[in-house]
Design a protein around this motif. Structure first.
Motif, mmCIF file in Angstrom:
data_model
loop_
_atom_site.group_PDB
_atom_site.id
_atom_site.type_symbol
_atom_site.label_atom_id
_atom_site.label_comp_id
_atom_site.label_asym_id
_atom_site.label_seq_id
_atom_site.Cartn_x
_atom_site.Cartn_y
_atom_site.Cartn_z
ATOM 1 N N LYS A 40 -11.518 14.635 -18.742
ATOM 2 C CA LYS A 40 -12.556 14.018 -18.249
ATOM 3 C C LYS A 40 -12.724 15.091 -17.048
ATOM 4 O O LYS A 40 -13.338 14.695 -15.522
ATOM 5 N N GLY A 41 -11.139 14.900 -15.764
ATOM 6 C CA GLY A 41 -11.904 15.137 -14.962
ATOM 7 C C GLY A 41 -10.338 15.040 -13.813
ATOM 8 O O GLY A 41 -10.995 14.838 -12.748
ATOM 9 N N VAL A 42 -10.181 13.831 -14.481
ATOM 10 C CA VAL A 42 -9.733 12.643 -13.509
ATOM 11 C C VAL A 42 -8.261 12.441 -13.763
ATOM 12 O O VAL A 42 -7.136 12.398 -14.528
ATOM 13 N N GLN A 43 -6.754 12.965 -12.729
ATOM 14 C CA GLN A 43 -5.265 13.075 -12.627
ATOM 15 C C GLN A 43 -5.150 12.034 -13.194
ATOM 16 O O GLN A 43 -4.812 11.699 -11.908
ATOM 17 N N PRO A 44 -4.301 11.161 -13.441
ATOM 18 C CA PRO A 44 -4.012 10.297 -12.798
ATOM 19 C C PRO A 44 -2.671 10.127 -12.298
ATOM 20 O O PRO A 44 -2.192 10.859 -12.487
ATOM 21 N N THR A 45 -2.553 9.356 -11.376
ATOM 22 C CA THR A 45 -1.277 9.368 -9.906
ATOM 23 C C THR A 45 0.002 8.432 -10.788
ATOM 24 O O THR A 45 -0.235 8.074 -12.149
ATOM 25 N N GLU A 46 0.541 9.104 -10.456
ATOM 26 C CA GLU A 46 2.504 8.466 -10.924
ATOM 27 C C GLU A 46 2.253 6.704 -10.674
ATOM 28 O O GLU A 46 3.053 5.894 -11.893
ATOM 29 N N GLU A 47 1.338 6.622 -9.483
ATOM 30 C CA GLU A 47 1.391 4.656 -9.964
ATOM 31 C C GLU A 47 0.671 4.253 -10.797
ATOM 32 O O GLU A 47 1.434 2.888 -11.776
ATOM 33 N N TYR A 48 0.270 5.061 -11.147
ATOM 34 C CA TYR A 48 -1.800 4.008 -12.493
ATOM 35 C C TYR A 48 -0.487 4.701 -13.885
ATOM 36 O O TYR A 48 -0.080 3.847 -14.481
ATOM 37 N N ILE A 49 0.510 5.452 -14.022
ATOM 38 C CA ILE A 49 1.437 6.147 -15.390
ATOM 39 C C ILE A 49 2.599 5.524 -15.430
ATOM 40 O O ILE A 49 2.712 4.395 -16.132
ATOM 41 N N ARG A 50 3.211 4.522 -13.979
ATOM 42 C CA ARG A 50 4.325 3.757 -14.161
ATOM 43 C C ARG A 50 3.856 3.051 -14.173
ATOM 44 O O ARG A 50 3.778 1.573 -15.394
ATOM 45 N N ARG A 51 2.337 2.190 -13.805
ATOM 46 C CA ARG A 51 1.946 0.905 -14.472
ATOM 47 C C ARG A 51 1.463 0.922 -15.435
ATOM 48 O O ARG A 51 1.156 -0.444 -16.500
ATOM 49 N N ALA A 52 0.638 1.918 -16.808
ATOM 50 C CA ALA A 52 0.283 2.025 -17.676
ATOM 51 C C ALA A 52 1.999 1.454 -18.958
ATOM 52 O O ALA A 52 1.696 1.495 -19.424
ATOM 53 N N GLU A 53 2.698 1.679 -19.030
ATOM 54 C CA GLU A 53 4.251 2.281 -19.307
ATOM 55 C C GLU A 53 4.506 1.201 -19.711
ATOM 56 O O GLU A 53 4.084 0.475 -20.835
ATOM 57 N N GLY A 54 4.415 -0.319 -18.869
ATOM 58 C CA GLY A 54 4.783 -1.426 -19.519
ATOM 59 C C GLY A 54 3.689 -2.043 -20.456
ATOM 60 O O GLY A 54 3.661 -3.353 -20.470
ATOM 61 N N LEU A 55 2.382 -2.095 -20.209
ATOM 62 C CA LEU A 55 1.136 -2.593 -20.343
ATOM 63 C C LEU A 55 0.608 -2.681 -21.725
ATOM 64 O O LEU A 55 0.810 -1.587 -22.798
ATOM 65 N N PRO A 56 -0.574 -3.271 -22.542
ATOM 66 C CA PRO A 56 -0.835 -3.407 -24.520
ATOM 67 C C PRO A 56 -1.625 -2.700 -23.855
ATOM 68 O O PRO A 56 -1.953 -2.434 -22.981
ATOM 69 N N ILE A 57 -2.077 -2.059 -24.856
ATOM 70 C CA ILE A 57 -3.040 -0.882 -25.115
ATOM 71 C C ILE A 57 -4.539 -1.316 -24.824
ATOM 72 O O ILE A 57 -5.002 -0.700 -24.046
ATOM 73 N N ASN A 83 10.233 28.959 -6.493
ATOM 74 C CA ASN A 83 10.955 29.461 -6.644
ATOM 75 C C ASN A 83 11.389 29.162 -8.354
ATOM 76 O O ASN A 83 12.703 29.012 -8.198
ATOM 77 N N ASP A 84 10.451 29.874 -8.809
ATOM 78 C CA ASP A 84 10.864 31.055 -10.346
ATOM 79 C C ASP A 84 10.831 29.920 -10.847
ATOM 80 O O ASP A 84 12.299 29.937 -11.767
ATOM 81 N N PHE A 85 10.450 28.413 -10.681
ATOM 82 C CA PHE A 85 10.615 27.436 -12.073
ATOM 83 C C PHE A 85 8.728 26.673 -12.359
ATOM 84 O O PHE A 85 8.150 27.536 -11.918
ATOM 85 N N THR A 86 9.105 27.084 -13.667
ATOM 86 C CA THR A 86 8.275 27.090 -14.181
ATOM 87 C C THR A 86 7.719 25.759 -15.266
ATOM 88 O O THR A 86 9.096 25.311 -15.236
ATOM 89 N N HIS A 87 6.882 24.620 -15.306
ATOM 90 C CA HIS A 87 6.844 23.661 -14.895
ATOM 91 C C HIS A 87 5.831 23.148 -16.097
ATOM 92 O O HIS A 87 4.656 24.224 -16.467
ATOM 93 N N VAL A 88 6.171 21.923 -17.217
ATOM 94 C CA VAL A 88 5.227 21.773 -18.022
ATOM 95 C C VAL A 88 3.920 21.173 -17.672
ATOM 96 O O VAL A 88 5.094 19.394 -17.010
ATOM 97 N N ASP A 89 3.203 21.052 -17.418
ATOM 98 C CA ASP A 89 1.850 20.095 -16.877
ATOM 99 C C ASP A 89 2.320 18.728 -17.258
ATOM 100 O O ASP A 89 2.217 19.323 -18.773
ATOM 101 N N ASN A 90 1.717 17.949 -17.085
ATOM 102 C CA ASN A 90 1.099 16.419 -17.699
ATOM 103 C C ASN A 90 3.054 15.954 -17.910
ATOM 104 O O ASN A 90 2.842 15.066 -19.411
ATOM 105 N N MET A 91 4.039 16.185 -17.751
ATOM 106 C CA MET A 91 5.128 15.658 -18.423
ATOM 107 C C MET A 91 5.605 14.410 -18.554
ATOM 108 O O MET A 91 6.044 14.104 -19.105
ATOM 109 N N ARG A 92 5.305 14.004 -17.607
ATOM 110 C CA ARG A 92 5.456 12.708 -16.853
ATOM 111 C C ARG A 92 4.425 11.769 -18.143
ATOM 112 O O ARG A 92 5.456 10.842 -19.212
ATOM 113 N N ILE A 93 3.445 11.837 -18.384
ATOM 114 C CA ILE A 93 2.432 11.431 -19.908
ATOM 115 C C ILE A 93 2.921 11.950 -21.021
ATOM 116 O O ILE A 93 3.659 10.437 -21.512
#
Length: 168
Positions: A122-139, A95-105
Protein backbone atom coordinates in the motif's frame (compact mmCIF):
# COMPACT_ATOMS: atom_id res chain seq x y z
CA UNK A 1 39.73 -12.37 -3.46
CA UNK A 2 36.22 -13.08 -4.69
CA UNK A 3 33.89 -14.97 -2.37
CA UNK A 4 32.84 -18.39 -3.52
CA UNK A 5 29.21 -19.42 -3.65
CA UNK A 6 28.34 -21.01 -0.31
CA UNK A 7 27.26 -24.65 -0.31
CA UNK A 8 23.99 -23.71 1.45
CA UNK A 9 22.96 -21.74 -1.63
CA UNK A 10 22.76 -24.97 -3.55
CA UNK A 11 20.57 -26.87 -1.11
CA UNK A 12 18.69 -24.45 1.14
CA UNK A 13 15.01 -23.67 1.41
CA UNK A 14 13.25 -20.30 1.43
CA UNK A 15 10.11 -19.10 3.20
CA UNK A 16 7.45 -18.26 0.67
CA UNK A 17 4.72 -15.67 1.27
CA UNK A 18 1.30 -15.28 -0.30
CA UNK A 19 2.00 -11.57 -0.75
CA UNK A 20 5.06 -12.34 -2.81
CA UNK A 21 3.36 -14.77 -5.17
CA UNK A 22 1.74 -12.13 -7.41
CA UNK A 23 4.97 -10.16 -7.65
CA UNK A 24 7.01 -13.26 -8.45
CA UNK A 25 4.65 -14.31 -11.22
CA UNK A 26 5.61 -11.14 -13.14
CA UNK A 27 9.30 -12.12 -13.29
CA UNK A 28 10.97 -13.87 -16.16
CA UNK A 29 12.43 -17.32 -15.55
CA UNK A 30 15.98 -15.97 -15.19
CA UNK A 31 14.89 -13.07 -12.95
CA UNK A 32 13.07 -15.50 -10.68
CA UNK A 33 16.05 -17.84 -10.44
CA UNK A 34 18.46 -14.97 -9.78
CA UNK A 35 16.21 -13.46 -7.09
CA UNK A 36 15.85 -16.79 -5.28
CA UNK A 37 19.61 -17.28 -5.52
CA UNK A 38 20.25 -13.88 -3.91
CA UNK A 39 17.71 -14.65 -1.18
CA UNK A 40 19.66 -17.77 -0.28
CA UNK A 41 23.21 -16.44 -0.32
CA UNK A 42 22.81 -13.18 1.60
CA UNK A 43 23.68 -13.35 5.32
CA UNK A 44 20.65 -13.89 7.54
CA UNK A 45 22.44 -12.99 10.76
CA UNK A 46 21.43 -9.50 11.97
CA UNK A 47 24.81 -9.12 13.66
CA UNK A 48 26.58 -9.56 10.32
CA UNK A 49 27.94 -6.29 8.94
CA UNK A 50 26.55 -7.10 5.49
CA UNK A 51 23.15 -8.46 6.58
CA UNK A 52 20.87 -8.88 3.57
CA UNK A 53 23.54 -8.06 0.98
CA UNK A 54 26.34 -9.69 -0.97
CA UNK A 55 29.22 -8.58 -3.15
CA UNK A 56 29.45 -11.75 -5.22
CA UNK A 57 30.10 -11.08 -8.89
CA UNK A 58 27.79 -12.12 -11.71
CA UNK A 59 30.58 -14.15 -13.29
CA UNK A 60 30.97 -16.16 -10.06
CA UNK A 61 27.20 -16.66 -9.93
CA UNK A 62 27.15 -17.84 -13.54
CA UNK A 63 30.05 -20.28 -13.06
CA UNK A 64 28.84 -21.66 -9.75
CA UNK A 65 25.09 -21.82 -10.18
CA UNK A 66 23.83 -20.92 -13.65
CA UNK A 67 26.38 -22.81 -15.75
CA UNK A 68 23.90 -25.63 -16.42
CA UNK A 69 21.33 -23.27 -18.00
CA UNK A 70 21.82 -23.34 -21.78
CA UNK A 71 22.52 -19.96 -23.33
CA UNK A 72 22.81 -18.15 -19.98
CA UNK A 73 25.47 -15.48 -20.26
CA UNK A 74 26.79 -12.80 -17.93
CA UNK A 75 24.98 -10.22 -20.08
CA UNK A 76 21.67 -12.02 -19.55
CA UNK A 77 22.34 -12.18 -15.80
CA UNK A 78 23.15 -8.46 -15.76
CA UNK A 79 19.89 -7.68 -17.57
CA UNK A 80 17.97 -9.86 -15.08
CA UNK A 81 19.68 -8.12 -12.15
CA UNK A 82 18.81 -4.68 -13.58
CA UNK A 83 15.21 -5.87 -14.04
CA UNK A 84 15.07 -6.99 -10.41
CA UNK A 85 16.42 -3.64 -9.27
CA UNK A 86 13.83 -1.78 -11.36
CA UNK A 87 11.05 -3.99 -9.94
CA UNK A 88 12.33 -3.31 -6.40
CA UNK A 89 13.29 -6.86 -5.52
CA UNK A 90 16.96 -5.91 -5.22
CA UNK A 91 18.91 -2.70 -4.81
CA UNK A 92 22.54 -1.91 -5.50
CA UNK A 93 24.86 0.47 -3.71
CA UNK A 94 28.02 2.33 -4.66
CA UNK A 95 30.25 -0.33 -3.04
CA UNK A 96 29.19 -3.09 -5.49
CA UNK A 97 26.92 -4.75 -2.94
CA UNK A 98 23.56 -6.12 -3.99
CA UNK A 99 20.87 -5.93 -1.29
CA UNK A 100 17.70 -8.00 -1.09
CA UNK A 101 14.89 -5.54 -0.33
CA UNK A 102 12.89 -6.08 2.86
CA UNK A 103 15.26 -8.79 4.06
CA UNK A 104 14.54 -7.91 7.69
CA UNK A 105 10.85 -8.66 7.20
CA UNK A 106 11.60 -12.09 5.74
CA UNK A 107 12.89 -13.12 9.18
CA UNK A 108 9.59 -12.48 10.94
CA UNK A 109 6.96 -15.12 11.60
CA UNK A 110 4.93 -15.67 8.43
CA UNK A 111 1.64 -14.06 9.61
CA UNK A 112 3.52 -11.00 10.92
CA UNK A 113 5.61 -10.74 7.76
CA UNK A 114 2.48 -10.85 5.61
CA UNK A 115 1.00 -7.93 7.56
CA UNK A 116 4.20 -5.93 6.98
CA UNK A 117 4.24 -6.82 3.28
CA UNK A 118 0.61 -5.69 3.02
CA UNK A 119 1.69 -2.25 4.27
CA UNK A 120 4.52 -2.13 1.74
CA UNK A 121 2.08 -3.05 -1.01
CA UNK A 122 0.00 0.00 0.00
CA UNK A 123 3.03 2.27 -0.17
CA UNK A 124 4.05 2.41 3.52
CA UNK A 125 7.54 1.20 4.38
CA UNK A 126 7.58 -0.07 8.00
CA UNK A 127 10.49 1.32 9.99
CA UNK A 128 12.96 -0.85 11.87
CA UNK A 129 11.20 0.24 15.09
CA UNK A 130 7.86 -1.16 13.88
CA UNK A 131 9.49 -4.37 12.71
CA UNK A 132 11.23 -4.86 16.07
CA UNK A 133 7.98 -4.17 17.95
CA UNK A 134 6.08 -6.64 15.77
CA UNK A 135 8.51 -9.49 16.39
CA UNK A 136 7.26 -10.42 19.83
CA UNK A 137 3.61 -9.40 19.54
CA UNK A 138 0.63 -11.70 18.99
CA UNK A 139 -0.80 -11.47 15.47
CA UNK A 140 -3.92 -9.53 16.62
CA UNK A 141 -1.74 -6.77 18.05
CA UNK A 142 0.39 -6.74 14.90
CA UNK A 143 -2.75 -6.26 12.78
CA UNK A 144 -3.83 -3.37 15.00
CA UNK A 145 -0.35 -1.82 14.82
CA UNK A 146 -0.39 -2.09 11.00
CA UNK A 147 -3.82 -0.49 10.84
CA UNK A 148 -2.61 2.39 13.00
CA UNK A 149 0.43 2.84 10.78
CA UNK A 150 -1.74 2.80 7.66
CA UNK A 151 -4.09 5.37 9.21
CA UNK A 152 -1.13 7.53 10.10
CA UNK A 153 -0.36 7.69 6.37
CA UNK A 154 -4.08 8.00 5.43
CA UNK A 155 -4.32 4.60 3.76
CA UNK A 156 -7.31 2.35 4.23
CA UNK A 157 -6.06 -0.83 5.80
CA UNK A 158 -7.79 -4.15 5.51
CA UNK A 159 -5.88 -6.75 7.46
CA UNK A 160 -4.60 -9.82 5.65
CA UNK A 161 -6.79 -12.78 6.59
CA UNK A 162 -4.79 -15.23 8.71
CA UNK A 163 -3.69 -18.49 7.21
CA UNK A 164 -5.48 -20.93 9.52
CA UNK A 165 -2.71 -23.49 9.34
CA UNK A 166 -0.12 -20.89 10.45
CA UNK A 167 -1.96 -19.08 13.24
CA UNK A 168 -2.50 -21.03 16.45
Amino acid sequence: MKRQIPEMARKGCIKFYRWEYNRLMKLSNLEYRLYMFYRQIVPWDLKNKHFGSTSISLSAIRLGYFSDIPGCSITMLQEARIGLIEKKFLRADENDFTHVDNMRIFQLRVPVAEQMFRLIEKGVQPTEEYIRRAEGLPIKEVRQMCQELAQKFSISSTPVPPAEHLVG
